[in-house]
Design an enzyme around this catalytic site. Structure first.
Site, PDB file in Angstrom:
ATOM      1  N   SER A  55       0.789  -1.239   0.000  1.00 22.03           N
ATOM      2  CA  SER A  55       0.000   0.000   0.000  1.00 22.03           C
ATOM      3  C   SER A  55       0.821   1.290   0.000  1.00 22.03           C
ATOM      4  CB  SER A  55      -0.942   0.012   1.197  1.00 22.03           C
ATOM      5  OG  SER A  55      -2.034  -0.841   0.955  1.00 22.03           O
ATOM      6  N   LYS A  58       0.159   3.840  -2.592  1.00 21.68           N
ATOM      7  CA  LYS A  58      -0.856   4.893  -2.528  1.00 21.68           C
ATOM      8  C   LYS A  58      -0.266   6.289  -2.375  1.00 21.68           C
ATOM      9  CE  LYS A  58      -4.499   1.814  -0.839  1.00 21.68           C
ATOM     10  NZ  LYS A  58      -4.147   0.748   0.109  1.00 21.68           N
ATOM     11  N   SER A 115      -5.752   3.218   4.888  1.00 20.87           N
ATOM     12  CA  SER A 115      -5.275   2.625   3.647  1.00 20.87           C
ATOM     13  C   SER A 115      -6.391   1.960   2.842  1.00 20.87           C
ATOM     14  CB  SER A 115      -4.165   1.602   3.958  1.00 20.87           C
ATOM     15  OG  SER A 115      -3.399   1.334   2.800  1.00 20.87           O
ATOM     16  N   LYS A 223       2.957   6.611   4.937  1.00 18.71           N
ATOM     17  CA  LYS A 223       2.142   5.511   4.396  1.00 18.71           C
ATOM     18  C   LYS A 223       2.747   4.160   4.749  1.00 18.71           C
ATOM     19  CE  LYS A 223      -1.461   4.127   2.523  1.00 18.71           C
ATOM     20  NZ  LYS A 223      -1.334   3.131   3.610  1.00 18.71           N
TER      21      LYS A 223
END
Length: 252
Positions: A55, A58, A115, A223
């Protein structure tokens, strides 16, 4: 171990470890520490080996959305309608329903704090009409930023499709896109620094996947990501005494 790794990376500069010195003992295969303002690399280990980012992908999704907002093409208050494709995403999600309407602000909140894969796809589709078109833009932007070892196949980092094996980036490239996001779009902090929040008028609780936001003084984002094959991945940002650093770890 991941938390220790990140702490040691963030502490590296404080210990006056120069890029040329041995640096901290980092237990994951790939890691990098970069200073935001100048882009100076302070520590690097296996930073150009392509790996799955999960993730952490992202960050590029967020960058393109923030660029659209800051250029006036998109507004925080714009209403996005969830598609069947977005609603069908697995993994981390906010259980977006097909045809459910949510603002860009709430979807950004969902991507940054928990997320949400469904939220990321909804934003991508809203911006370019389809996830595929958005992925083309992600790859084009990566090239512009000099992310030469990066290839995206989706906007989430999910690895449940066969072609996801080609979804790869590096610790160095992640630092580049992280820097672009936090240097030029500091507004993202209003989402990445939130420990707990909610959606749908308090019905859906959100707790940040990035524990550093709660436990590390000065943490500003950014993140997390993890899948079975990618391992634990993180681009962590923190600011102290006017200096902001970006610490990336892959496959921890």
């Amino acid at each position: 171990p991941m938390k220790r790794t990140v702490f040691s990376l963030l502490a590296a500069f404080a210990l006056c470890v120069s890029a040329a010195a041995a640096g901290p003992a980092v237990s994951c295969p790939s890691a990098l520490l970069m200073e935001k303002q100048t882009g100076t690399v302070l520590f690097a280990q296996d930073e150009h080996t392509p790996r799955e980012p999960a993730s952490v992908t992202k960050i590029m999704t967020l960058l393109l959305v923030m660029e659209a907002i800051d250029s006036g093409a998109l507004s925080y208050d714009d209403v996005v309608t969830g598609s069947a494709h977005a609603a069908g995403m697995g993994g981390s999600q906010i259980w977006l329903k097909e045809n459910e309407q949510m603002t860009v602000r709430d979807l950004l909140k969902a991507v940054c704090i928990v997320s949400g894969n469904d939220a990321a796809v909804a934003l991508a589709e809203h911006l370019t009409g389809s996830e595929d078109a958005f992925v083309e833009r992600m790859n084009a932007r990566a090239q512009e930023l000099g992310m030469n070892d990066t290839h995206f196949v989706n906007c989430t980092g999910l690895d449940d499709e066969p072609e996801a094996a080609e979804h790869l980036t590096t610790a160095y490239d992640i630092a580049l896109m992280s820097r672009e996001l936090i240097l030029h779009h500091p507004d993202i902090r209003q989402f990445t620094t939130v420990w707990m929040d909610s959606l749908r008028g308090g019905e859906s609780m959100l707790v940040n996947t990035n524990k550093l936001i709660r436990f590390y003084d000065g943490a500003t984002g950014l993140k997390t990501g993890s899948t079975g094959s990618a391992g634990y991945c993180l681009s962590a940002t923190a600011e102290k005494n006017g200096m902001e650093l970006i610490a990336v770890v892959l496959k921890s």
